[in-house]
Motif scaffolding. Structure first.
Motif, PDB file in Angstrom:
ATOM      1  N   LEU A 118      45.880  47.403  47.390  1.00  0.00           N
ATOM      2  CA  LEU A 118      44.511  47.648  47.849  1.00  0.00           C
ATOM      3  C   LEU A 118      43.999  48.957  47.271  1.00  0.00           C
ATOM      4  O   LEU A 118      44.746  49.929  47.160  1.00  0.00           O
ATOM      5  N   SER A 119      42.703  48.981  46.934  1.00  0.00           N
ATOM      6  CA  SER A 119      42.074  50.221  46.489  1.00  0.00           C
ATOM      7  C   SER A 119      40.673  50.303  47.076  1.00  0.00           C
ATOM      8  O   SER A 119      40.116  49.305  47.520  1.00  0.00           O
ATOM      9  N   THR A 135      44.782  44.028  41.609  1.00  0.00           N
ATOM     10  CA  THR A 135      44.428  44.973  42.665  1.00  0.00           C
ATOM     11  C   THR A 135      43.175  44.473  43.365  1.00  0.00           C
ATOM     12  O   THR A 135      42.252  43.967  42.736  1.00  0.00           O
ATOM     13  N   LEU A 136      43.135  44.634  44.673  1.00  0.00           N
ATOM     14  CA  LEU A 136      41.983  44.228  45.469  1.00  0.00           C
ATOM     15  C   LEU A 136      41.177  45.476  45.813  1.00  0.00           C
ATOM     16  O   LEU A 136      41.661  46.362  46.521  1.00  0.00           O
ATOM     17  N   GLY A 157      38.983  41.529  35.136  1.00  0.00           N
ATOM     18  CA  GLY A 157      40.324  41.761  34.612  1.00  0.00           C
ATOM     19  C   GLY A 157      41.352  41.641  35.713  1.00  0.00           C
ATOM     20  O   GLY A 157      41.425  40.635  36.407  1.00  0.00           O
ATOM     21  N   LYS A 158      42.131  42.704  35.906  1.00  0.00           N
ATOM     22  CA  LYS A 158      43.181  42.718  36.931  1.00  0.00           C
ATOM     23  C   LYS A 158      42.698  43.326  38.252  1.00  0.00           C
ATOM     24  O   LYS A 158      43.506  43.707  39.093  1.00  0.00           O
ATOM     25  N   VAL A 159      41.376  43.418  38.406  1.00  0.00           N
ATOM     26  CA  VAL A 159      40.801  43.931  39.652  1.00  0.00           C
ATOM     27  C   VAL A 159      39.922  42.832  40.258  1.00  0.00           C
ATOM     28  O   VAL A 159      39.086  42.245  39.577  1.00  0.00           O
ATOM     29  N   ILE A 196      38.231  31.078  47.513  1.00  0.00           N
ATOM     30  CA  ILE A 196      38.015  31.688  46.194  1.00  0.00           C
ATOM     31  C   ILE A 196      39.020  32.810  45.973  1.00  0.00           C
ATOM     32  O   ILE A 196      39.652  32.904  44.915  1.00  0.00           O
ATOM     33  N   LEU A 197      39.188  33.675  46.968  1.00  0.00           N
ATOM     34  CA  LEU A 197      40.122  34.788  46.855  1.00  0.00           C
ATOM     35  C   LEU A 197      41.550  34.276  46.670  1.00  0.00           C
ATOM     36  O   LEU A 197      42.294  34.775  45.825  1.00  0.00           O
TER      37      LEU A 197
END
Length: 82
Positions: free
Chosen positions: A59-60, A35-36, A7-9, A23-24
């Motif tokens: 970042l998380s 969010t990374l 999803g968004k992570v 890729i990133l």
């Protein structure tokens, strides 16, 4: 694969080698605001760090690796405050 999107992570897992920078970058371009999550990250090639600095995603997660957790991630977060 050490770059996984959910999803968004976007999660970085294990040691992220130079090949993962492309890729990133593609994932960050396609999904702005993602969010990374670095909780499972063991190491980052300098090219991956450059991609993170270029896109400045939120970042998380706290990686177990002391260098990442105590030095690199705070330095990347500090870059965002300028």
């Amino acid at each position: 694969m050490s770059v996984v999107q959910d999803g968004k992570v976007i999660r970085l897992e294990g040691y992220c080698r130079v090949e993962e920078a492309e890729i990133l970058t593609a994932l960050l371009q396609r999904s702005p605001g993602s969010t990374l999550d670095l909780a499972r990250c063991d190491g980052l090639h300098a090219a991956v760090v450059q991609a993170i600095l270029a896109f400045c995603p939120p970042l998380s997660g706290n990686p177990a690796d002391p260098f990442l957790r105590d030095w690199l991630i705070p330095a990347m977060a500090g870059e965002r405050q300028h």
